[in-house]
Design an enzyme around this catalytic site. Structure first.
Site, PDB file in Angstrom:
ATOM      1  N   SER A   1     -36.611  -2.692 -92.986  1.00  0.00           N
ATOM      2  CA  SER A   1     -36.309  -2.189 -94.476  1.00  0.00           C
ATOM      3  C   SER A   1     -34.533  -2.127 -94.528  1.00  0.00           C
ATOM      4  CB  SER A   1     -36.736  -0.655 -94.270  1.00  0.00           C
ATOM      5  OG  SER A   1     -36.314  -0.186 -95.349  1.00  0.00           O
TER       6      SER A   1
ATOM      7  N   ASN B   1     -23.021   1.292 -92.258  1.00  0.00           N
ATOM      8  CA  ASN B   1     -23.477   1.303 -93.866  1.00  0.00           C
ATOM      9  C   ASN B   1     -23.800   2.690 -94.260  1.00  0.00           C
ATOM     10  OD1 ASN B   1     -26.475   1.825 -94.781  1.00  0.00           O
ATOM     11  ND2 ASN B   1     -26.733   0.845 -92.751  1.00  0.00           N
TER      12      ASN B   1
ATOM     13  N   ASN C   1     -41.764   0.799 -97.092  1.00  0.00           N
ATOM     14  CA  ASN C   1     -40.793   1.988 -96.285  1.00  0.00           C
ATOM     15  C   ASN C   1     -40.728   3.050 -97.535  1.00  0.00           C
ATOM     16  OD1 ASN C   1     -37.972   3.528 -95.828  1.00  0.00           O
ATOM     17  ND2 ASN C   1     -38.546   2.251 -93.889  1.00  0.00           N
TER      18      ASN C   1
ATOM     19  N   CYS D   1     -33.877  11.139 -93.199  1.00  0.00           N
ATOM     20  CA  CYS D   1     -33.099  11.703 -94.511  1.00  0.00           C
ATOM     21  C   CYS D   1     -32.813  13.260 -94.259  1.00  0.00           C
ATOM     22  CB  CYS D   1     -34.371  11.607 -95.784  1.00  0.00           C
ATOM     23  SG  CYS D   1     -34.704   9.903 -96.055  1.00  0.00           S
TER      24      CYS D   1
ATOM     25  N   GLY E   1     -26.960  -3.756 -85.707  1.00  0.00           N
ATOM     26  CA  GLY E   1     -26.390  -4.975 -85.308  1.00  0.00           C
ATOM     27  C   GLY E   1     -26.490  -4.789 -83.874  1.00  0.00           C
TER      28      GLY E   1
ATOM     29  N   GLY F   1     -33.484  -3.128 -83.631  1.00  0.00           N
ATOM     30  CA  GLY F   1     -32.090  -2.830 -83.129  1.00  0.00           C
ATOM     31  C   GLY F   1     -31.262  -3.944 -82.731  1.00  0.00           C
TER      32      GLY F   1
ATOM     33  N   THR G   1     -30.147  -6.525 -89.644  1.00  0.00           N
ATOM     34  CA  THR G   1     -28.663  -6.870 -89.938  1.00  0.00           C
ATOM     35  C   THR G   1     -28.714  -8.597 -89.746  1.00  0.00           C
ATOM     36  OG1 THR G   1     -27.842  -4.729 -89.176  1.00  0.00           O
ATOM     37  CG2 THR G   1     -26.340  -6.646 -89.279  1.00  0.00           C
TER      38      THR G   1
END
Lengths: 317, 279
Positions: free
Chosen positions: A32, A80, A110, A141, A228, A255, A278
């Site tokens: 996602s 990000n 998602n 969140c 990343g 990951g 990523t």
């Protein structure tokens, strides 16, 4: 016809796998937030070749996201703070889903909310849509009714949220766990105890970066999510911790996966499937290559069924 | 569209950290237009991680493409050191372009520092179309070392005016001073030909160019730069505040925007800049 030894060796390994109530043609999904709504990649990769894709996080109403700068590069990774920008449930169903229905791969949506009720409402509406194979809850969140603390950090809060969503979601329900916790096992257990089908481990790790010339944070919100290859060892450790705890829930590993070997590491640590995130920014066709590399690994190692690898970490002598 | 393999066939240092990479094997870039860009990544391992967005400087036949860059960080330092023969991965052409040169309009091409490439390519395109006398370039930098490829630009046959902040070449001052002077002269001469402005350079310069264009009632196009991870509209990293909706994206809505589209939030942006106080 009798097959010789050569032909047997060249036979493709079985990549078919199951995770959290969904059967996938191979264990590689796209994560996602790194794969848009799927259609953006239509001309860049063969979607039919993927195990599945996970859409951008959907909220009940559209969100415009955070002010720029939203991203910056860090050592072997990036930060990000996009701000969960998305089109909202209605536009998703109307504009994005028709393509996804015919894209030829498994589709997980998602989703998230900013209140308890928003999560339940969003989950129920999305699960009712034809073409959605399963849902993945983003619980990283801020809960605006609880002073902005993430839903997914407290096992009790998380358990309650999963239970409420489970009651209205009749499709496979996955929960994407935050790594910003001291006890990932407790979070995974809260998900299992309340009926979730799988946990996606991990979401981004909170981080920051500073421009020393201007002395300003490199992203506008100061903190952002690190992703990343820099985060792979942390992700792998958390997948293994949850697997080792023998919690009755499937694991999807995420990951810093860049190649087939990275993906195999997650399978060996206990993940039934993986998500590529990523890396799709660096090369949109990466997932395709990673699937090929998993197949080559299996062939070279004499693995006939990819499911044999799950939890296959060798310990001791 | 997929990443394709290209190779460095020439790496020319221009001094001051500027260099031109000439790539071979860029057949997919044939037909690229001024303003368009590519994502480029060398064989760099895991650090730096992301491909770099680079405006095209020039695209020629037989798969040749030129890029102009300046060393500002790890990625550009690696590019600057890449010898002929180095392999690079390229995705493109990406993004939109400046409006094509036209016989009915005089184009003022305003370039700041390493923002030169799209305007260089626009000037080249005007020359190819036989419209060189309908374009003028105004090119500014901090010092003379920041003004590069002057021989090539003059070779296009377009008028070229230079400005440096230290006065080492051309007018002492900013390229926007040169632009205002040009517009004042134009007003005095009451030229019949309408003007159009195209600009690329540092963000503050672009906003200044946009304000000047606005005050003179001239159509203006700005090529913006922003951090981006993917170049294809997926990471949503390259958001810019815009008038018609909260954000537009440099990679898929731009990089070229009508100034009126992205100028609305300028005052907000400059307020938040000054609040920081650490410039």
């Amino acid at each position: 016809m009798i097959l010789g030894a050569d032909s047997l060796e060249k036979e493709s390994p079985a990549l078919l796998t199951t995770c959290g109530g969904i059967e996938f043609r191979n264990p590689v999904l796209t994560a996602s937030g790194t794969f848009g709504y799927g259609q953006e990649f239509d001309a860049l990769i063969s979607l039919r070749g993927l195990g599945g894709l996970v859409t951008k996080g959907i909220s009940p109403e559209p969100r415009f996201g955070n002010p720029p700068p939203r991203i910056c590069e860090t050592a072997a990774g990036m930060l990000n703070s996009i701000g969960l920008e998305n089109v909202g449930v209605e536009a998703f169903a109307r504009e994005k889903l028709p393509f996804l229905r015919s894209c030829g791969t498994r589709v997980l949506v998602n989703f998230f909310g900013t209140t308890f009720d928003e999560y339940v409402d969003c989950g129920a509406r999305l699960a009712a849509l034809d073409g959605v194979d399963g849902l993945e809850m983003n619980v990283s969140c801020p809960n605006i009714q609880a002073g902005g603390i993430e839903f997914g950090r407290d096992p009790l809060v998380l358990g309650g949220l999963v239970k409420a969503c489970r009651a209205v979601v009749r499709k496979p329900l996955w929960v994407k766990l935050t790594p910003n916790t001291s006890d990932i096992v407790a979070l995974a257990r809260a998900c299992a105890d309340n009926g979730a089908d799988a946990v996606s481990i991990i979401n981004t790790i909170t981080g920051m970066a500073i421009d020393v010339r201007t002395r300003r944070p490199k992203i506008a919100t100061v903190f952002g999510g690190l992703s990343g290859p820099a985060i792979k060892p942390v992700a792998l450790r958390m997948v293994y911790q949850v697997y080792r705890a023998q919690i009755p829930i499937a694991i999807c590993g995420i990951g810093g996966i860049q190649d087939g070997n990275d993906a195999i590491e997650f399978l060996l640590a206990g993940a039934s499937c993986v998500q590529v995130g990523t890396q799709s920014f660096i090369d949109p066709a990466s997932a395709e290559r990673i699937i090929r590399e998993i197949e080559e690994y299996c062939r070279a190692q004499g693995v006939t069924d990819v499911r044999e690898l799950v939890g296959g970490l060798a310990l001791g002598q | 569209m997929r990443y394709f393999d290209a190779r460095v066939i020439e790496n020319r240092s221009l001094g001051g950290g500027y260099f031109v990479l000439r790539l071979g094997g860029c057949e997919p870039l044939a037909g690229s237009r001024p303003g368009q860009f590519i994502m480029l990544r060398g064989d760099w391992g895991r650090d730096p991680l992301l491909p770099r967005p680079l405006s095209l400087l020039s695209v020629a036949h037989e798969g040749r493409a030129d890029l102009l860059a300046k060393v500002v960080g790890k990625g550009t330092a690696l590019m600057e050191r890449s010898p002929p023969g180095s392999r690079v991965s390229v995705l493109g052409p990406l993004g939109n372009s400046f409006p094509a040169p036209s016989a009915d309009v005089t184009d003022l091409l305003v370039a700041g520092g390493v923002g030169l490439p799209p305007l260089f390519m626009q000037a080249e395109s005007a020359a190819h179309l036989g419209l060189a006398n309908g374009s003028e370039m105004l090119y500014g930098g901090r010092t003379s070392r920041d003004l590069v490829l002057l021989g090539e630009i003059r070779g296009f046959g377009i008028a070229l005016r230079l400005a440096t902040e230290d006065g080492s070449l051309g007018r002492r001052g900013r390229v926007t001073d040169e632009l205002e002077a040009r517009l004042d002269r134009g007003r005095a001469a009451a030229s019949a030909q309408p003007l159009r402005i195209m600009a690329c350079g540092p963000r503050q310069m672009l906003w200044a160019v946009g304000r000047i264009a606005q005050s003179h009632g001239i159509d203006c196009y700005l090529s913006l730069e922003e951090q981006m991870a993917c170049g294809i509209g997926v990471c949503l990293g390259c958001a810019v505040a815009a008038q018609t909706r909260p954000y537009r994206y440099v990679c898929k809505d731009g990089p070229v925007f009508p100034a009126s589209e992205v100028m609305a939030h300028v005052s907000v942006a400059s307020t938040s800049q000054s609040r920081g106080g650490a410039q």
